[in-house]
Design a protein around this motif. Structure first.
Motif, PDB file in Angstrom:
ATOM      1  N   GLU A  75     -36.702 -39.302  39.225  1.00 24.64           N
ATOM      2  CA  GLU A  75     -36.358 -40.291  40.495  1.00 24.64           C
ATOM      3  C   GLU A  75     -36.030 -39.713  41.523  1.00 24.64           C
ATOM      4  OE1 GLU A  75     -32.038 -41.244  41.746  1.00 24.64           O
ATOM      5  OE2 GLU A  75     -31.999 -41.171  39.753  1.00 24.64           O
TER       6      GLU A  75
ATOM      7  N   LYS B 103     -40.800 -40.150  42.292  1.00 24.61           N
ATOM      8  CA  LYS B 103     -40.736 -40.970  42.548  1.00 24.61           C
ATOM      9  C   LYS B 103     -40.268 -41.849  44.063  1.00 24.61           C
ATOM     10  CE  LYS B 103     -40.653 -45.899  40.737  1.00 24.61           C
ATOM     11  NZ  LYS B 103     -40.518 -46.772  40.219  1.00 24.61           N
ATOM     12  N   LYS B 104     -39.496 -41.747  44.496  1.00 24.45           N
ATOM     13  CA  LYS B 104     -38.569 -41.833  45.805  1.00 24.45           C
ATOM     14  C   LYS B 104     -39.225 -41.143  46.909  1.00 24.45           C
ATOM     15  CE  LYS B 104     -34.407 -43.746  44.426  1.00 24.45           C
ATOM     16  NZ  LYS B 104     -32.653 -43.111  44.544  1.00 24.45           N
TER      17      LYS B 104
ATOM     18  N   LYS C  56     -33.615 -36.761  36.613  1.00 17.89           N
ATOM     19  CA  LYS C  56     -33.449 -37.366  37.559  1.00 17.89           C
ATOM     20  C   LYS C  56     -34.446 -36.002  38.695  1.00 17.89           C
ATOM     21  CE  LYS C  56     -30.309 -37.695  41.245  1.00 17.89           C
ATOM     22  NZ  LYS C  56     -30.108 -38.747  41.678  1.00 17.89           N
TER      23      LYS C  56
END
Length: 461
Positions: A319, A322-323, A316
């Motif tokens: 994820e 990166k955002k 997680k």
């Protein structure tokens, strides 16, 4: 010479006569063909008329309460197989051709009209002359004398065998459908064109909480949350106008049902439409997928969550980071990261055992969570090492958060072990950073705190 010319004239006359006879013969042949064509056409019309005959009339004359004569129209032969004269010869032929089990139905109807009572058309079977059975609708029209005595009645016999066969087939189909529906584990609901419930199986009662008596005649809207009801009404109207729906033939999982107790639950829905005559009906198969959705959510949670501490795991983390890096670059927003671990945690495990170590990790994460904002992300990086991602936060403010976390842990007393400390490193994202360089610089800041004696916060630009 005269004789020869006379002979010629005779020959010419004979030829003319032969030609005339040939022409007459040709006319006769044409007339015969026309007659044959007309006869075939007449036979075809008669055959069509016979096939179209579904009813005939009859008259029964009564004297002193007994039938003394009956007259049946030519159509009786088509339906019953008996010619009109056969009824004239046997006044009770009409009674004998009534199917034995149905005779009381007819006699009761005749008794009613003999008493002057109004009677509705009756439906019963008759046995044709060839032994086959036909269903008929029998309408009686009585006539009385001035004293109110029944003197005769006219009747209309209509062949309703096709309708009865269709009704029987429908009945069998309905019985089969009900048998299947009542044993199905899914809810099966049928509604009319107005969207009112007309069928409700046992599983529907179990899933939604309504008995069939409670729900029958009620709108389908009672089974759906408020947010769906307007779309349902518009969809039903559009369906009646076009005969089309985006839900037909598909299994949809984006809906929620509404139970009698007001609770919502996820459903899997499949809808179909069917016609019975001019009437339109809808059937829905509804499956309660609460357990499946819970399992899916649990699996999803396990995929992104550390089982011991129940904070996010590395999967997680990648994820999220990166955002957040994309967001920081797009909007030029600050983004900071804090990395920390427990000081001398190996000694804790060696002294008190791994079960106590696990207890400390779980309680530590709760202490840290209490200091975080809603948009901060806490991740277990590995072992006793954790990362906090702080979106829209400059390094100085992230440093203040780190100090607050350090103090909260320092002041917390763990069972058996007592008090512990943590070391923290802080840095801020740079536009030229990659994910790896961002993490590496935060890690360097953490180890700077350890080199300086632990239980402290270090920041690295």
């Amino acid at each position: 010479m005269l004789d020869e010319e006379k002979t010629k004239e005779q020959l010419i006359a004979e030829l003319k006569d032969i030609r005339y006879q040939l022409e007459e013969l040709k006319k006769l042949q044409n007339d015969r063909k026309q007659i044959e064509d007309a006869l075939r056409e007449s036979e075809e019309r008669y055959r069509k008329m016979v096939n179209a005959v579904t009813g005939y009339t009859y008259t029964v004359t009564i004297s002193k309460g007994e039938a003394i004569s009956t007259q049946h129209s030519i159509g009786s032969y088509i339906i019953t197989g008996y010619k009109p004269e056969e009824y004239q010869n046997d006044p009770y032929l009409w009674y004998s051709m009534i199917y034995p089990d149905d005779r009381m139905i007819v006699l009761n109807s005749i008794t009613n009209i003999s008493k002057g009572s109004h009677t509705l058309p009756i439906e019963h079977r008759i046995v044709r002359k060839d032994g086959s059975i036909v269903w008929v609708r029998n309408t009686l029209v009585p006539y009385y004398d001035k004293n109110g005595q029944l003197i005769k009645y006219d009747g209309l016999i209509e062949n309703i065998s096709d309708r009865k066969e269709a009704e029987e087939a429908l009945k069998l189909s309905e019985e089969k459908f009900r048998a299947i529906a009542e044993t199905a584990v899914d809810a099966i609901v049928t509604a009319d064109s107005k969207g009112d419930v007309i069928f409700w199986n046992a599983s529907a009662q179990k899933i939604f909480g309504y008995t069939e008596e409670e729900i029958r005649g009620k709108s389908l809207k009672i089974l759906m949350p408020e947010k769906y009801r307007k779309d349902h009404e518009q969809g039903l109207k559009r369906l009646m106008e076009t005969g089309k729906s985006k839900y037909f033939g598909k299994i949809t999982e984006t809906f929620y049902g509404l139970r009698k107790d007001g609770s919502e639950f996820p459903i899997e829905l499949s809808v179909s439409m069917w016609k019975a005559g001019e009437d339109i009906f809808f059937s829905a198969i509804i499956r309660d997928i609460t357990i499946r959705k819970n399992l899916e959510q649990e699996l999803e949670k396990n995929a992104i969550t550390d089982r011991l501490t129940e904070v996010y795991n590395r999967t997680k983390f990648h994820e999220i980071i990166k955002k957040e890096i994309e967001r920081a670059k797009r909007y030029n927003d600050p983004l900071s990261m804090i990395m920390f671990d427990i000081d001398h945690f190996k000694n804790v495990n060696d002294t008190f055992g791994h079960s106590i170590g696990d207890y400390i990790l779980k309680n530590l994460t709760q202490v840290v969570k209490e200091q975080l904002r809603e948009n901060d992300f806490l991740v277990r990086w590995g072992g006793e090492e954790f990362i906090i991602i702080t979106p829209q936060t400059e390094m100085e403010k992230a440093g203040i958060l780190a100090e607050r976390i350090k103090k909260a842990v320092e002041n917390y007393k763990f069972d058996i072990v007592g008090k512990l400390t943590i070391s923290l490193g802080v840095t801020q994202f740079k536009m030229q950073d990659t994910e790896d360089t961002f993490i590496t610089r935060t890690d360097d800041a953490l180890y700077l705190s350890k080199r300086k004696g632990r239980n402290r916060v270090s920041m690295k630009s």
